[in-house]
Write an enzyme that holds these catalytic residues in place. Structure first.
Site: not given
Ligand SMILES: [Zn+2]
Length: 311
Positions: A127, A164, A248
Site C-alpha cells: 500500500h 493480497d 487475507d
Molecule cells: Zn491485504
C-alpha cells in the site's frame, strides 16, 4: 527446487496498538507452521538490514525523512503515521530489514543461491505509494526489489503479482508509467483502498487489475488468474516474478469477504512457477503482505512455501 526463507527477530519488534490486525503474532503463527518437518529442506537465513538509501529505489527522499521523523524514540511509545499505520521505536529497523530481505532474495535468485525465496517480514509494503505510507505499510518492498533486480542484475522485465485481497495501490502508483514492470493484481472490490478497477491499466497497459466481487471464492479467483493474470504474464515474459503474497483472501480472514482455501494459494503458486520456468529461469521472490487470521495465514503461507519447494 532450492527454496530459501528470510526471517529476523526484529520483525516481531514492530509494535502496533492492542487489537490492530497487523501484529507480531502473525509471524509467530507462521513460524510454528514452518517448523513442521515438511519444511526441513528450507534454507533459513536471517534477513540483512538494508541501508536507508535502498528506500530511494522506489521513494523520494522526502518520504524516507517523513517516516524517519515519525518513528518514536521512547520504549513503549507508538506513533500514528496515518489512519491505520503506526510506528514503534524499532519499526524503521524492521522495515529496513524487510527491504534487506527482499533485496537479498533478488540477489539469491540471480546468482543461483536459490531458485526461489520467501521473505517472512513485517511491516508489509504494497500500500505504500511513492510519497505516502498507508495501510500498515511504510515502504514498498516489492517495488524496491523490482528496481534492485533491474539496476543490479540487469533484469529488463519484472512482473509483480499481487494476490493480497486488498488492491496494491502503492505498487500501481510507483509503476503506473513504467513499461518495464508488469503489475497484476487480484483483489476484492469494493474494499480498502478503493482503487484497482479493471479500467486502471497504466500508461503502457502494463497494469492488470482483476477485481473480485465480495463473497466469491476459489472458482472466481482461479478464473481471474487464468483469464487475466497468466495471459498477461505469458505475453510479458518476465525475467523475474515477485509475488506480493498476502493471504487475507482466505475465507477465515476478518478484513475481507473472499472465500479462498489454502489449496488456492498452492494452485496459484504452481501456476506462477510454470511461468517462471518458461521465461524467468525459475526466479521467484515472494514477499509476505497481509493475512490477519492466524490459522488461515499459517495454513495458506505454509502451502505456498511448500509449493515453492516442490516446484
Ligand atoms: Zn491485504
Amino acid at each position: 527446487m532450492s527454496t530459501r526463507l528470510y526471517e529476523h527477530p526484529i520483525f516481531l519488534e514492530h509494535i502496533t496498538p492492542e487489537g490492530h490486525p497487523e501484529r507480531s503474532d502473525r509471524l509467530r503463527a507462521l513460524n510454528v507452521a514452518l517448523g513442521h518437518p515438511h519444511f526441513e529442506r528450507l534454507d533459513r537465513q536471517q534477513a540483512p538490514q538494508a541501508s536507508e538509501d535502498a528506500v530511494l529505489l522506489a521513494h523520494p527522499e522526502e518520504h524516507l525523512f517523513a517516516v524517519m521523523r515519525q518513528v518514536p524514540e521512547e520504549d513503549g511509545e507508538i506513533n500514528q503515521l496515518e489512519a491505520d499505520t503506526y510506528a514503534s521505536p524499532k519499526s524503521l529497523q524492521a522495515a529496513l530489514t524487510g527491504i534487506g530481505g527482499a533485496m537479498a532474495a533478488v540477489d539469491d535468485v540471480f546468482t543461483g543461491k536459490a531458485d526461489n525465496v520467501f521473505v517472512a517480514s513485517r511491516p508489509p509494503g504494497h500500500h505504500a505509494e511513492k510519497s505516502k505510507a498507508m495501510g500498515f505499510c511504510f515502504f514498498n518492498n516489492a517495488a524496491i526489489a523490482a528496481r534492485h533486480a533491474q539496476l543490479k542484475h540487469g533484469a529488463e522485465r519484472v512482473a509483480i503479482v499481487d494476490w493480497d485481497v486488498h488492491h496494491g495501490n502503492g505498487t500501481q502508483d510507483i509503476f503506473w508509467d513504467d513499461p518495464s514492470v508488469l503489475f497484476c493484481s487480484t483483489h476484492q472490490m469494493p474494499l480498502y483502498p478503493g482503487s484497482g478497477a479493471k479500467t486502471e491499466t497504466g500508461a503502457h497497459d502494463t497494469i492488470v487489475n482483476a477485481p473480485l466481487s465480495p463473497n466469491v471464492g476459489s472458482e472466481h479467483f482461479r478464473e481471474a488468474f487464468k483469464s487475466r493474470v497468466l495471459p498477461a504474464l505469458n505475453d510479458f515474459r518476465p525475467d523475474l516474478i515477485i509475488i506480493s503474497a498476502g493471504f487475507d483472501a482466505h475465507h477465515r480472514d476478518p478484513l475481507a469477504q473472499i472465500n479462498l482455501v489454502g489449496e488456492d494459494f498452492d494452485w496459484a503458486t504452481g501456476r506462477l512457477l510454470e511461468v517462471a520456468d518458461k521465461s524467468a529461469g525459475n526466479r521467484v521472490v515472494s514477499l509476505l503482505e497481509g493475512g490477519y487470521d492466524l490459522e488461515g495465514l499459517a495454513e495458506s503461507a505454509g502451502l505456498h512455501v511448500l509449493r515453492m519447494m516442490k516446484g
